[in-house]
Design an enzyme around this catalytic site. Structure first.
Site, mmCIF file in Angstrom:
data_model
loop_
_atom_site.group_PDB
_atom_site.id
_atom_site.type_symbol
_atom_site.label_atom_id
_atom_site.label_comp_id
_atom_site.label_asym_id
_atom_site.label_seq_id
_atom_site.Cartn_x
_atom_site.Cartn_y
_atom_site.Cartn_z
ATOM 1 N N TYR A 42 0.822 -1.213 0.000
ATOM 2 C CA TYR A 42 0.000 0.000 0.000
ATOM 3 C C TYR A 42 0.861 1.269 0.000
ATOM 4 O O TYR A 42 0.353 2.365 -0.249
ATOM 5 C CB TYR A 42 -0.931 0.045 1.215
ATOM 6 C CG TYR A 42 -1.916 -1.092 1.333
ATOM 7 C CD1 TYR A 42 -2.087 -2.026 0.314
ATOM 8 C CD2 TYR A 42 -2.675 -1.245 2.493
ATOM 9 C CE1 TYR A 42 -2.982 -3.078 0.446
ATOM 10 C CE2 TYR A 42 -3.568 -2.284 2.637
ATOM 11 C CZ TYR A 42 -3.722 -3.207 1.616
ATOM 12 O OH TYR A 42 -4.599 -4.244 1.764
ATOM 13 N N HIS A 100 0.732 -11.680 1.984
ATOM 14 C CA HIS A 100 -0.293 -10.966 1.217
ATOM 15 C C HIS A 100 -0.877 -11.828 0.090
ATOM 16 O O HIS A 100 -2.084 -11.818 -0.146
ATOM 17 C CB HIS A 100 0.309 -9.681 0.638
ATOM 18 C CG HIS A 100 -0.688 -8.613 0.363
ATOM 19 N ND1 HIS A 100 -0.379 -7.271 0.388
ATOM 20 C CD2 HIS A 100 -2.009 -8.673 0.054
ATOM 21 C CE1 HIS A 100 -1.460 -6.559 0.099
ATOM 22 N NE2 HIS A 100 -2.464 -7.386 -0.112
#
Length: 269
Positions: A42, A100
């Site tokens: 992010y 992730h």
């Protein structure tokens, strides 16, 4: 591992950058959120850390999650990248670290990166460990590597248009809490007539109805919102109890509409 260890709602920070990310985290914590979700990919861990430190909420009261990107899964890369995440987040540990995405094409063996994740836990870099975007088969494999009760959560996409039932049911059967990301389908729930009708009848917003539906399945929700009014409404959605008839109507919206589907994704269930 008790489900209560993972707060039922978190503040998602995907796509939030700079001051927007700082302010959103600080605002969410001031409203009562105690679970903040970020990731290396992010590119906002530093701002998320700023938001937490400037909020005045003690670090020990905040459940903080980050995620290791798939280019950092080799053993030493994983540990080093997590240490860098901690520096950016301005903390000596996170509460939960997730893989992730499973390694594309198993380039890094699952034994290697889950073993490194377990090492990070033993070193105190992370309190809990978990996975994200893992299929049913991959969850089984992960448990065979780490043992039962080691994996806190599998974070997967869940919203009214992607119920993701097979993965959710399998995870829950294995004792793995499911965290649902994109629970509002990047805003698409606001335009759905069924959700609008249920919301209007209950004096709610379609977003609240969607979150209540996801939460009714025992799934942790992590909506992303920058406006304090929306953050508060999302928090209040956890108190909404939908009727069996309303749940059935929302169940019928499932059309296997996957939003997060990169080229390196596993073969979905």
């Amino acid at each position: 591992m008790t489900e209560s260890a993972l707060p039922r709602i978190g503040m998602g920070t995907f796509r939030l950058k700079g001051n927007e990310a700082r302010d959103a985290v600080k605002s969410a914590l001031s409203l009562g959120y105690r679970h903040i979700d970020t990731a290396q990919m992010y590119e906002n861990e530093s701002e998320v850390g700023d938001g937490i430190t400037s909020s005045g909420i003690p670090r020990r009261e905040v459940f903080l999650t980050t995620k290791i990107w798939h280019d950092q899964l080799a053993k030493h890369d994983l540990i080093n990248s997590l240490q860098e995440s901690l520096r950016r987040l301005k903390t000596d540990h996170v509460d939960l670290t997730l893989i992730h995405w499973p390694s594309p094409d198993d380039e890094v063996p699952m034994e290697e990166y889950l073993g490194a994740l377990r090492d990070a836990q033993r070193e105190g870099l992370t309190t809990h460990i978990g996975i994200s975007n893992f299929t049913c088969t991959q969850m089984d494999q992960a448990i065979s590597i780490l043992g039962e009760n080691a994996i806190m959560t599998n974070q997967v996409e869940v919203h009214p248009f992607l119920a993701n039932r097979k993965v959710v049911d399998h995870a829950q059967k294995l004792g793995i809490t499911v965290t649902g990301y994109m629970p509002l389908a990047v805003g698409k729930v606001m335009e759905d007539q069924t959700l609008i009708q249920i919301a209007e009848a209950r004096n709610l917003t379609p977003a609240q109805v969607a979150l209540a539906w996801v939460a009714s399945r025992g799934i942790v929700v992590i909506p992303s919102s920058t406006r304090p009014s929306h953050q508060k409404a999302n928090l209040d959605a956890l108190d909404v109890e939908l009727t069996p008839e309303e749940i059935a109507r929302i169940d019928a919206l499932d059309r296997n509409e996957r939003i997060a589907n990169p080229s390196f994704a596993p073969t979905w269930d």
